[in-house]
Design an enzyme around this catalytic site. Structure first.
Site, short mmCIF file in Angstrom:
data_model
loop_
_atom_site.label_atom_id
_atom_site.label_comp_id
_atom_site.label_asym_id
_atom_site.label_seq_id
_atom_site.Cartn_x
_atom_site.Cartn_y
_atom_site.Cartn_z
N MET A 1 50.46 55.56 116.63
CA MET A 1 51.84 55.62 116.15
C MET A 1 52.49 54.25 116.00
SD MET A 1 52.24 58.66 115.43
CE MET A 1 51.82 60.37 115.77
N ARG A 2 51.71 53.26 115.58
CA ARG A 2 52.28 51.92 115.37
C ARG A 2 51.97 51.42 113.97
NH1 ARG A 2 54.21 49.02 119.29
NH2 ARG A 2 54.47 50.34 121.10
N LEU A 3 52.92 50.66 113.43
CA LEU A 3 52.67 50.04 112.12
C LEU A 3 51.71 48.89 112.33
CD1 LEU A 3 56.32 49.99 110.76
CD2 LEU A 3 54.44 51.51 110.08
N HIS B 1 46.81 61.85 108.39
CA HIS B 1 48.26 62.08 108.34
C HIS B 1 48.52 63.58 108.16
CE1 HIS B 1 52.45 61.12 107.71
NE2 HIS B 1 52.45 61.95 106.68
N ASN C 1 43.11 56.54 108.04
CA ASN C 1 44.14 57.17 108.89
C ASN C 1 44.20 58.65 108.53
OD1 ASN C 1 46.55 57.35 110.60
ND2 ASN C 1 47.70 57.52 108.68
N GLY D 1 44.77 62.98 121.49
CA GLY D 1 43.38 62.66 121.17
C GLY D 1 42.53 63.84 120.76
N SER D 2 43.16 64.92 120.26
CA SER D 2 42.33 66.06 119.84
C SER D 2 41.44 65.69 118.65
CB SER D 2 43.21 67.27 119.50
OG SER D 2 43.99 67.02 118.37
N ASN D 3 41.89 64.76 117.81
CA ASN D 3 41.03 64.31 116.71
C ASN D 3 39.86 63.47 117.22
OD1 ASN D 3 41.96 65.11 113.86
ND2 ASN D 3 43.88 64.60 114.91
C1 GAR Z 1 47.62 64.23 114.33
O1 GAR Z 1 48.11 65.46 113.90
C2 GAR Z 1 47.82 63.19 113.25
O2 GAR Z 1 47.77 63.71 111.97
C3 GAR Z 1 49.19 62.68 113.58
O3 GAR Z 1 49.24 62.64 114.97
C4 GAR Z 1 48.44 63.70 115.49
C5 GAR Z 1 47.60 63.17 116.62
O4 GAR Z 1 47.00 64.22 117.31
N1 GAR Z 1 49.42 61.40 113.01
C6 GAR Z 1 50.59 60.99 112.55
O5 GAR Z 1 51.60 61.67 112.57
C7 GAR Z 1 50.59 59.59 111.96
N2 GAR Z 1 51.79 59.32 111.27
P1 GAR Z 1 45.81 63.96 118.34
O6 GAR Z 1 46.26 62.82 119.27
O7 GAR Z 1 45.69 65.25 119.09
O8 GAR Z 1 44.57 63.60 117.56
#
Ligand code: GAR
Length: 203
Positions: A91-93, A110, A108, A13-15
């Site tokens: 991480m789910r479709l 990526h 999203n 969840g850093s984003n």
């Molecule tokens: C992020 O780097 C995002 O780009 C990636 O998961 C990470 C989640 O980090 N997403 C994918 O790979 C989607 N296919 P976070 O939980 O620290 O935000």
């Protein structure tokens, strides 16, 4: 009217943290009203609570299909009048149950420069391929895997000796700038989608 946002996440969840700080500091004129999560142990749940954001945790195994849990999620979103969905490490479709009602209002992030390296392990894919430049992409979600129209991209150089961990860390730092910027555009009503082309007014 303030845009109401739900963030979907499965991991650290850093984003979410970067978005919630930007909202708190007045850099994004929106409210994050809900975090949707599919993993009870995900750290994103703690981060959400620390910001006083409601969480909706679901257990995919308790449902007969993806459509079934998405119907439930859709109900939670409707109850709160959610306008936009931000996928940040979810991480789910997705199925048409969520994609259809939210098409054009669901993005999203990526960790690669799409259309290169879609799907999982994008950072490892880029390293293994030997690219010199990779990065992060924010795109609209459509029915495919990381195939929707692109709103913004940020490049990150691959350095000699990079590992998946070191490169991921620099990509994440780029994401924490990129995603809040895009969500600000959205909150200011400046994003226009026309086919595959995305325009940002007054960029
Ligand atoms: C992020 O780097 C995002 O780009 C990636 O998961 C990470 C989640 O980090 N997403 C994918 O790979 C989607 N296919 P976070 O939980 O620290 O935000």
């Amino acid at each position: 009217m303030t845009v109401r946002i739900a963030v979907f996440a499965s991991g650290s969840g850093s984003n979410l943290q970067a978005l919630a700080e930007a909202v708190r500091d007045g850099r994004i004129p929106a409210s994050i009203d809900l975090v949707v999560c599919d993993k009870p142990s995900a750290y994103v749940l703690e981060r959400a609570r620390a910001f006083g954001i409601d969480t909706y945790l679901f257990h995919p195994k308790e449902y007969s299909s993806r459509e079934a849990y998405e119907e439930q999620i859709l109900g939670e979103l409707s109850k709160r009048g959610i306008d936009w969905i931000v996928m940040a490490g979810y991480m789910r479709l997705l199925t048409r149950v969520l994609v259809e009602p939210y098409y054009g209002r669901m993005i999203n992030i990526h960790p690669a420069l799409l259309p290169a390296f879609p799907g999982i392990h994008a950072v490892k894919q880029a390293l293994d391929y030997g690219v010199r430049v990779t990065g992060a992409t924010v795109h609209f979600v459509d029915g495919g895997t990381d195939t929707g129209p692109i709103l913004a991209q940020q490049t990150v150089e691959v350095l000699p000796g990079d590992t998946e961990e070191t490169l991921s860390a620099r990509i994440q730092a780029a994401e924490h700038e990129l995603l809040p910027r895009v969500v600000r555009w959205i909150s200011e009503g400046r994003v226009k989608l026309d086919g595959r082309r995305v325009t940002i007014e007054n960029e």
